[in-house]
Design a protein around this motif. Structure first.
Motif, PDB file in Angstrom:
ATOM      1  N   LEU A  34      47.864  34.400  -8.538  1.00 17.58           N
ATOM      2  CA  LEU A  34      48.475  33.080  -8.721  1.00 17.58           C
ATOM      3  C   LEU A  34      48.376  32.252  -7.450  1.00 17.58           C
ATOM      4  O   LEU A  34      48.117  31.044  -7.504  1.00 17.58           O
ATOM      5  N   THR A  35      48.577  32.897  -6.304  1.00 19.99           N
ATOM      6  CA  THR A  35      48.424  32.187  -5.028  1.00 19.99           C
ATOM      7  C   THR A  35      46.989  31.694  -4.858  1.00 19.99           C
ATOM      8  O   THR A  35      46.763  30.572  -4.396  1.00 19.99           O
ATOM      9  N   SER A  36      46.026  32.505  -5.259  1.00 20.44           N
ATOM     10  CA  SER A  36      44.618  32.089  -5.199  1.00 20.44           C
ATOM     11  C   SER A  36      44.365  30.879  -6.092  1.00 20.44           C
ATOM     12  O   SER A  36      43.600  29.975  -5.727  1.00 20.44           O
ATOM     13  N   GLN A  37      45.031  30.854  -7.264  1.00 22.80           N
ATOM     14  CA  GLN A  37      44.898  29.699  -8.156  1.00 22.80           C
ATOM     15  C   GLN A  37      45.417  28.432  -7.482  1.00 22.80           C
ATOM     16  O   GLN A  37      44.790  27.363  -7.570  1.00 22.80           O
ATOM     17  N   VAL A  38      46.570  28.548  -6.834  1.00 23.20           N
ATOM     18  CA  VAL A  38      47.154  27.392  -6.133  1.00 23.20           C
ATOM     19  C   VAL A  38      46.211  26.910  -5.049  1.00 23.20           C
ATOM     20  O   VAL A  38      45.919  25.707  -4.949  1.00 23.20           O
ATOM     21  N   MET A  39      45.688  27.836  -4.234  1.00 25.46           N
ATOM     22  CA  MET A  39      44.830  27.433  -3.125  1.00 25.46           C
ATOM     23  C   MET A  39      43.488  26.884  -3.610  1.00 25.46           C
ATOM     24  O   MET A  39      42.912  25.999  -2.973  1.00 25.46           O
ATOM     25  N   SER A  40      43.001  27.396  -4.742  1.00 27.52           N
ATOM     26  CA  SER A  40      41.765  26.841  -5.316  1.00 27.52           C
ATOM     27  C   SER A  40      41.971  25.384  -5.713  1.00 27.52           C
ATOM     28  O   SER A  40      41.089  24.531  -5.506  1.00 27.52           O
ATOM     29  N   LYS A  41      43.140  25.087  -6.272  1.00 31.65           N
ATOM     30  CA  LYS A  41      43.449  23.709  -6.651  1.00 31.65           C
ATOM     31  C   LYS A  41      43.602  22.835  -5.411  1.00 31.65           C
ATOM     32  O   LYS A  41      43.142  21.680  -5.396  1.00 31.65           O
ATOM     33  N   VAL A  42      44.223  23.387  -4.369  1.00 26.88           N
ATOM     34  CA  VAL A  42      44.370  22.652  -3.101  1.00 26.88           C
ATOM     35  C   VAL A  42      42.995  22.290  -2.543  1.00 26.88           C
ATOM     36  O   VAL A  42      42.761  21.146  -2.124  1.00 26.88           O
ATOM     37  N   ILE A  43      42.076  23.255  -2.550  1.00 28.70           N
ATOM     38  CA  ILE A  43      40.717  23.009  -2.045  1.00 28.70           C
ATOM     39  C   ILE A  43      40.021  21.941  -2.881  1.00 28.70           C
ATOM     40  O   ILE A  43      39.355  21.044  -2.348  1.00 28.70           O
ATOM     41  N   GLU A  44      40.185  22.032  -4.207  1.00 25.36           N
ATOM     42  CA  GLU A  44      39.582  21.030  -5.101  1.00 25.36           C
ATOM     43  C   GLU A  44      40.101  19.626  -4.777  1.00 25.36           C
ATOM     44  O   GLU A  44      39.324  18.664  -4.702  1.00 25.36           O
ATOM     45  N   LEU A  45      41.413  19.505  -4.575  1.00 25.27           N
ATOM     46  CA  LEU A  45      42.014  18.204  -4.249  1.00 25.27           C
ATOM     47  C   LEU A  45      41.573  17.719  -2.877  1.00 25.27           C
ATOM     48  O   LEU A  45      41.312  16.528  -2.693  1.00 25.27           O
ATOM     49  N   ARG A  46      41.491  18.646  -1.931  1.00 23.87           N
ATOM     50  CA  ARG A  46      41.004  18.277  -0.591  1.00 23.87           C
ATOM     51  C   ARG A  46      39.595  17.733  -0.651  1.00 23.87           C
ATOM     52  O   ARG A  46      39.264  16.732  -0.030  1.00 23.87           O
ATOM     53  N   PRO A  53      50.388  21.126  -6.124  1.00 30.12           N
ATOM     54  CA  PRO A  53      49.395  21.285  -5.056  1.00 30.12           C
ATOM     55  C   PRO A  53      48.971  19.931  -4.494  1.00 30.12           C
ATOM     56  O   PRO A  53      48.994  18.924  -5.200  1.00 30.12           O
ATOM     57  N   PHE A  54      48.613  19.924  -3.219  1.00 29.21           N
ATOM     58  CA  PHE A  54      48.026  18.706  -2.659  1.00 29.21           C
ATOM     59  C   PHE A  54      46.947  19.074  -1.651  1.00 29.21           C
ATOM     60  O   PHE A  54      47.001  20.112  -0.999  1.00 29.21           O
ATOM     61  N   GLY A  55      45.963  18.201  -1.570  1.00 26.42           N
ATOM     62  CA  GLY A  55      44.910  18.367  -0.582  1.00 26.42           C
ATOM     63  C   GLY A  55      44.960  17.231   0.403  1.00 26.42           C
ATOM     64  O   GLY A  55      45.216  16.084   0.024  1.00 26.42           O
ATOM     65  N   VAL A  56      44.754  17.538   1.672  1.00 24.45           N
ATOM     66  CA  VAL A  56      44.749  16.499   2.701  1.00 24.45           C
ATOM     67  C   VAL A  56      43.452  16.586   3.485  1.00 24.45           C
ATOM     68  O   VAL A  56      42.979  17.682   3.820  1.00 24.45           O
ATOM     69  N   SER A  57      42.859  15.443   3.727  1.00 28.00           N
ATOM     70  CA  SER A  57      41.635  15.392   4.522  1.00 28.00           C
ATOM     71  C   SER A  57      41.751  14.281   5.544  1.00 28.00           C
ATOM     72  O   SER A  57      42.424  13.275   5.323  1.00 28.00           O
ATOM     73  N   GLY A  58      41.091  14.475   6.666  1.00 22.41           N
ATOM     74  CA  GLY A  58      41.125  13.489   7.748  1.00 22.41           C
ATOM     75  C   GLY A  58      41.331  14.186   9.077  1.00 22.41           C
ATOM     76  O   GLY A  58      41.860  15.300   9.141  1.00 22.41           O
TER      77      GLY A  58
END
Length: 202
Positions: A185-197, A146-151
């Motif tokens: 499982l998809t929700s788990q991935v997106m929760s991690k993405v949000i956390e990283l973002r 997972p990765f989060g991007v901000s900007g």
């Protein structure tokens, strides 16, 4: 790969790298979480049309992103997709060709890039994330990073990408057809993405 595409890549990728670093001040955290040689799927939030090209230009490993077919109506996008080997998926359909391409990429030990939101800022708009990444990860026995991007991608501001630790779903192979399990499982991935973002914004 044909010679013309290779020449264009040699010329254009460094220019994109310079633009990413100087104009958009791209910073990438957690690159050590990407495998050095083996296949994986990277999943992140989609904030801007430039977030995939900027990431591709700023990393040494080859990343091939999936993008919605409608974008190929733009001549500029079509050219950049040809250069960076982005491939289309028809939204709302089974996307058989896109799945075949994705499997080929992963079998070649390359990195597949996917946006489960399916569109820019999908989470903020309440769009349900797609299960394709998790389905592929289970089928091909590869991790999701997972990765989060901000900007804002406004010139001379700052864009931050942050990669998290690999998420493995091998144990769910027997539940691959259970939609409730895959949705979770998809929700788990997106929760991690949000956390990283959100770490990027801190």
């Amino acid at each position: 790969m044909n010679i013309l595409k290779k020449i264009c890549q040699i010329i254009i990728k460094p220019l994109c790298f310079i633009a990413a670093k100087i104009v958009y001040r791209v910073k990438i955290e957690g690159l050590e979480n990407l495998p050095k040689e083996s296949a994986c799927i990277i999943c992140g939030n989609h904030v801007h049309a430039l977030d995939a090209p900027a990431l591709i230009a700023s990393t040494s490993r080859k990343i091939r992103f999936m993008a919605k077919q409608e974008l190929w109506k733009s001549t500029g996008f079509k050219f950049m997709a040809w250069i960076f080997e982005v491939f289309p998926v028809a939204r709302g359909q089974k996307g058989t060709e896109a799945i075949k391409t994705s499997i080929k990429i992963l079998k070649s030990n390359e990195i597949l890039g996917m946006y489960p939101e399916g569109t820019r800022n999908g989470m903020e708009r309440g769009i349900k994330p797609k299960n394709g990444a998790v389905n592929l990860a289970i089928r091909m026995n590869v991790p999701i990073i997972p990765f989060g991007v901000s900007g804002s991608f406004k010139p001379f501001t700052k864009v931050v990408y942050r990669f998290g630790e690999p998420m493995n779903f091998n144990e769910y192979k027997e539940n691959a057809k259970n939609k409730e399990v895959i949705d979770g499982l998809t929700s788990q991935v997106m929760s991690k993405v949000i956390e990283l973002r959100d770490k990027n914004k801190a």
